[in-house]
Design a protein around this motif. Structure first.
Motif, PDB file in Angstrom:
ATOM      1  N   ASP A 134       0.818  -1.208   0.000  1.00 28.91           N
ATOM      2  CA  ASP A 134       0.000   0.000   0.000  1.00 28.91           C
ATOM      3  C   ASP A 134       0.855   1.263   0.000  1.00 28.91           C
ATOM      4  OD1 ASP A 134       1.013  -0.292   2.527  1.00 28.91           O
ATOM      5  OD2 ASP A 134      -0.869   0.112   3.567  1.00 28.91           O
ATOM      6  N   SER A 135       2.091   1.143  -0.453  1.00 30.57           N
ATOM      7  CA  SER A 135       2.997   2.289  -0.457  1.00 30.57           C
ATOM      8  C   SER A 135       2.462   3.427  -1.311  1.00 30.57           C
ATOM      9  CB  SER A 135       4.372   1.871  -0.987  1.00 30.57           C
ATOM     10  OG  SER A 135       5.211   3.003  -1.075  1.00 30.57           O
ATOM     11  N   ALA A 136       2.614   4.622  -0.813  1.00 29.72           N
ATOM     12  CA  ALA A 136       2.206   5.813  -1.553  1.00 29.72           C
ATOM     13  C   ALA A 136       3.293   6.258  -2.530  1.00 29.72           C
ATOM     14  CB  ALA A 136       1.879   6.943  -0.583  1.00 29.72           C
ATOM     15  N   LYS A 137       4.363   5.497  -2.612  1.00 25.54           N
ATOM     16  CA  LYS A 137       5.484   5.844  -3.482  1.00 25.54           C
ATOM     17  C   LYS A 137       5.583   4.862  -4.644  1.00 25.54           C
ATOM     18  CE  LYS A 137       8.278   7.151   0.500  1.00 25.54           C
ATOM     19  NZ  LYS A 137       9.497   6.812   1.225  1.00 25.54           N
ATOM     20  N   ALA A 138       5.986   5.366  -5.803  1.00 24.67           N
ATOM     21  CA  ALA A 138       6.360   4.503  -6.914  1.00 24.67           C
ATOM     22  C   ALA A 138       7.795   4.052  -6.676  1.00 24.67           C
ATOM     23  CB  ALA A 138       6.251   5.250  -8.232  1.00 24.67           C
ATOM     24  N   PHE A 139       8.145   2.900  -7.196  1.00 21.02           N
ATOM     25  CA  PHE A 139       9.493   2.362  -7.075  1.00 21.02           C
ATOM     26  C   PHE A 139      10.060   2.180  -8.472  1.00 21.02           C
ATOM     27  CE2 PHE A 139       7.521   1.567  -3.132  1.00 21.02           C
ATOM     28  CZ  PHE A 139       8.521   1.478  -2.181  1.00 21.02           C
ATOM     29  N   VAL A 140      11.274   2.680  -8.681  1.00 23.70           N
ATOM     30  CA  VAL A 140      11.915   2.631  -9.988  1.00 23.70           C
ATOM     31  C   VAL A 140      13.166   1.778  -9.869  1.00 23.70           C
ATOM     32  CG1 VAL A 140      12.977   3.982 -11.835  1.00 23.70           C
ATOM     33  CG2 VAL A 140      11.026   4.916 -10.557  1.00 23.70           C
ATOM     34  N   PHE A 141      13.266   0.776 -10.749  1.00 24.91           N
ATOM     35  CA  PHE A 141      14.396  -0.143 -10.753  1.00 24.91           C
ATOM     36  C   PHE A 141      15.072  -0.073 -12.111  1.00 24.91           C
ATOM     37  CE2 PHE A 141      11.224  -1.756  -7.872  1.00 24.91           C
ATOM     38  CZ  PHE A 141      11.956  -2.097  -6.747  1.00 24.91           C
ATOM     39  N   VAL A 142      16.399  -0.090 -12.103  1.00 22.24           N
ATOM     40  CA  VAL A 142      17.156  -0.214 -13.342  1.00 22.24           C
ATOM     41  C   VAL A 142      17.714  -1.625 -13.350  1.00 22.24           C
ATOM     42  CG1 VAL A 142      19.075   0.621 -14.744  1.00 22.24           C
ATOM     43  CG2 VAL A 142      17.748   2.242 -13.358  1.00 22.24           C
ATOM     44  N   LEU A 143      17.386  -2.357 -14.423  1.00 25.67           N
ATOM     45  CA  LEU A 143      17.843  -3.733 -14.582  1.00 25.67           C
ATOM     46  C   LEU A 143      18.889  -3.783 -15.687  1.00 25.67           C
ATOM     47  CD1 LEU A 143      14.322  -5.438 -14.702  1.00 25.67           C
ATOM     48  CD2 LEU A 143      15.709  -4.976 -12.690  1.00 25.67           C
ATOM     49  N   ASN A 144      19.942  -4.563 -15.461  1.00 27.26           N
ATOM     50  CA  ASN A 144      20.935  -4.731 -16.522  1.00 27.26           C
ATOM     51  C   ASN A 144      20.435  -5.785 -17.511  1.00 27.26           C
ATOM     52  OD1 ASN A 144      21.483  -7.259 -15.390  1.00 27.26           O
ATOM     53  ND2 ASN A 144      23.437  -6.632 -14.517  1.00 27.26           N
ATOM     54  N   THR A 145      21.257  -6.142 -18.480  1.00 28.63           N
ATOM     55  CA  THR A 145      20.821  -7.076 -19.523  1.00 28.63           C
ATOM     56  C   THR A 145      20.537  -8.480 -18.988  1.00 28.63           C
ATOM     57  OG1 THR A 145      23.115  -7.570 -20.094  1.00 28.63           O
ATOM     58  CG2 THR A 145      22.003  -5.845 -21.379  1.00 28.63           C
ATOM     59  N   ALA A 160      18.577  14.295  -7.895  1.00 27.13           N
ATOM     60  CA  ALA A 160      19.474  13.253  -7.385  1.00 27.13           C
ATOM     61  C   ALA A 160      19.007  11.861  -7.817  1.00 27.13           C
ATOM     62  CB  ALA A 160      19.574  13.335  -5.862  1.00 27.13           C
ATOM     63  N   LYS A 161      17.718  11.602  -7.700  1.00 29.97           N
ATOM     64  CA  LYS A 161      17.192  10.285  -8.082  1.00 29.97           C
ATOM     65  C   LYS A 161      17.301  10.063  -9.579  1.00 29.97           C
ATOM     66  CE  LYS A 161      13.902  10.265  -4.267  1.00 29.97           C
ATOM     67  NZ  LYS A 161      12.455  10.347  -3.929  1.00 29.97           N
ATOM     68  N   LEU A 162      16.980  11.084 -10.355  1.00 25.36           N
ATOM     69  CA  LEU A 162      17.091  10.968 -11.806  1.00 25.36           C
ATOM     70  C   LEU A 162      18.542  10.750 -12.212  1.00 25.36           C
ATOM     71  CD1 LEU A 162      15.507  10.968 -14.414  1.00 25.36           C
ATOM     72  CD2 LEU A 162      15.755  13.444 -14.507  1.00 25.36           C
ATOM     73  N   SER A 163      19.458  11.430 -11.553  1.00 21.67           N
ATOM     74  CA  SER A 163      20.876  11.252 -11.825  1.00 21.67           C
ATOM     75  C   SER A 163      21.317   9.821 -11.521  1.00 21.67           C
ATOM     76  CB  SER A 163      21.696  12.252 -11.007  1.00 21.67           C
ATOM     77  OG  SER A 163      23.063  12.054 -11.210  1.00 21.67           O
ATOM     78  N   GLU A 164      20.814   9.258 -10.437  1.00 22.84           N
ATOM     79  CA  GLU A 164      21.155   7.871 -10.088  1.00 22.84           C
ATOM     80  C   GLU A 164      20.656   6.897 -11.157  1.00 22.84           C
ATOM     81  OE1 GLU A 164      20.573   4.636  -6.500  1.00 22.84           O
ATOM     82  OE2 GLU A 164      20.157   6.734  -6.088  1.00 22.84           O
ATOM     83  N   VAL A 165      19.456   7.129 -11.640  1.00 22.36           N
ATOM     84  CA  VAL A 165      18.908   6.266 -12.689  1.00 22.36           C
ATOM     85  C   VAL A 165      19.713   6.429 -13.977  1.00 22.36           C
ATOM     86  CG1 VAL A 165      16.891   5.880 -14.173  1.00 22.36           C
ATOM     87  CG2 VAL A 165      16.597   6.153 -11.698  1.00 22.36           C
ATOM     88  N   GLU A 166      20.013   7.665 -14.350  1.00 18.85           N
ATOM     89  CA  GLU A 166      20.796   7.911 -15.564  1.00 18.85           C
ATOM     90  C   GLU A 166      22.169   7.247 -15.480  1.00 18.85           C
ATOM     91  OE1 GLU A 166      20.522  12.214 -15.399  1.00 18.85           O
ATOM     92  OE2 GLU A 166      19.263  12.225 -17.194  1.00 18.85           O
ATOM     93  N   LYS A 167      22.827   7.361 -14.320  1.00 16.23           N
ATOM     94  CA  LYS A 167      24.145   6.750 -14.123  1.00 16.23           C
ATOM     95  C   LYS A 167      24.054   5.228 -14.259  1.00 16.23           C
ATOM     96  CE  LYS A 167      27.773   6.307 -10.676  1.00 16.23           C
ATOM     97  NZ  LYS A 167      28.179   6.619  -9.292  1.00 16.23           N
ATOM     98  N   ALA A 168      23.029   4.634 -13.697  1.00 16.71           N
ATOM     99  CA  ALA A 168      22.858   3.180 -13.794  1.00 16.71           C
ATOM    100  C   ALA A 168      22.628   2.763 -15.245  1.00 16.71           C
ATOM    101  CB  ALA A 168      21.705   2.727 -12.899  1.00 16.71           C
ATOM    102  N   VAL A 169      21.815   3.522 -15.967  1.00 14.48           N
ATOM    103  CA  VAL A 169      21.559   3.199 -17.375  1.00 14.48           C
ATOM    104  C   VAL A 169      22.858   3.288 -18.164  1.00 14.48           C
ATOM    105  CG1 VAL A 169      20.412   3.995 -19.495  1.00 14.48           C
ATOM    106  CG2 VAL A 169      19.112   3.801 -17.347  1.00 14.48           C
ATOM    107  N   ARG A 170      23.646   4.347 -17.944  1.00  6.52           N
ATOM    108  CA  ARG A 170      24.935   4.504 -18.643  1.00  6.52           C
ATOM    109  C   ARG A 170      25.862   3.328 -18.338  1.00  6.52           C
ATOM    110  NH1 ARG A 170      24.328   9.852 -17.155  1.00  6.52           N
ATOM    111  NH2 ARG A 170      25.787   9.610 -15.426  1.00  6.52           N
ATOM    112  N   SER A 171      25.815   2.793 -17.123  1.00  3.26           N
ATOM    113  CA  SER A 171      26.712   1.692 -16.754  1.00  3.26           C
ATOM    114  C   SER A 171      26.383   0.387 -17.469  1.00  3.26           C
ATOM    115  CB  SER A 171      26.676   1.466 -15.230  1.00  3.26           C
ATOM    116  OG  SER A 171      25.507   0.767 -14.848  1.00  3.26           O
TER     117      SER A 171
END
Length: 173
Positions: A134-145, A160-171
């Protein structure tokens, strides 16, 4: 039961177009089967082979965060190398079918995103990722191949959160 019914119905009504995790998963995403808004069945196996950003919407209150994430990701992430999927993790009341849920979601989500938006009527994904149902928050996960989680953020997007997602995608490249 009334709360569960209300929560499921509110989630369907509020859907619109579509802190850092202390430890990352060492195994692929848990197995699950969901239904795309196109009606086709999809599974966790379809998240393997290409980097993926997976947005999990566990409640009606999380729908706002999901909308904000979808907008931010589409503006800031080059989607040619990563796919974005939204999982609406809902508990359907006994009198509502999956088809009813899909119909309600289709009223709010543009047709071009039907194949990218999935209805999941089970808790395996939420349990595996320690997401309160019942969390009021969305959860965003970056999955590798390989389908392993390499980043997790929750709540409303910010720089900060968007930067973390972008960094993970770049990796993943």
């Amino acid at each position: 039961m009334k709360t569960s019914i209300t929560r499921a119905l509110l989630l369907l009504v509020l859907l619109a177009p579509v802190g850092a995790w202390s430890q990352l998963s060492s195994s692929p995403i848990p197995d699950f089967t969901a239904t795309a808004l196109t009606g086709g069945k999809v599974s966790a196996a379809q998240l393997i082979g290409q980097p993926t950003i997976l947005i999990v919407t566990p409640s009606t209150d999380a729908a706002k965060d999901t909308r904000l994430w979808v907008e931010a990701l589409r503006r800031n992430i080059d989607q040619s190398g990563v796919r974005i999927r939204d999982v609406l993790a809902i508990d359907l009341p006994f009198f509502m079918s999956e088809e009813d849920a899909i119909g309600k979601a289709k009223e709010k989500i543009p047709a071009r995103y039907f194949d990218q938006t999935w209805i999941l009527n089970e808790s395996s994904l939420e349990n595996a990722f320690n997401i309160p149902r019942d969390s009021a928050k969305a959860f965003v996960f970056v999955l590798n191949t390989q389908g392993k989680v390499i980043a997790r953020v929750e709540g409303e997007p910010n720089d900060a959160k968007l930067s973390e997602v972008e960094k993970a995608v770049r990796s993943t490249k």
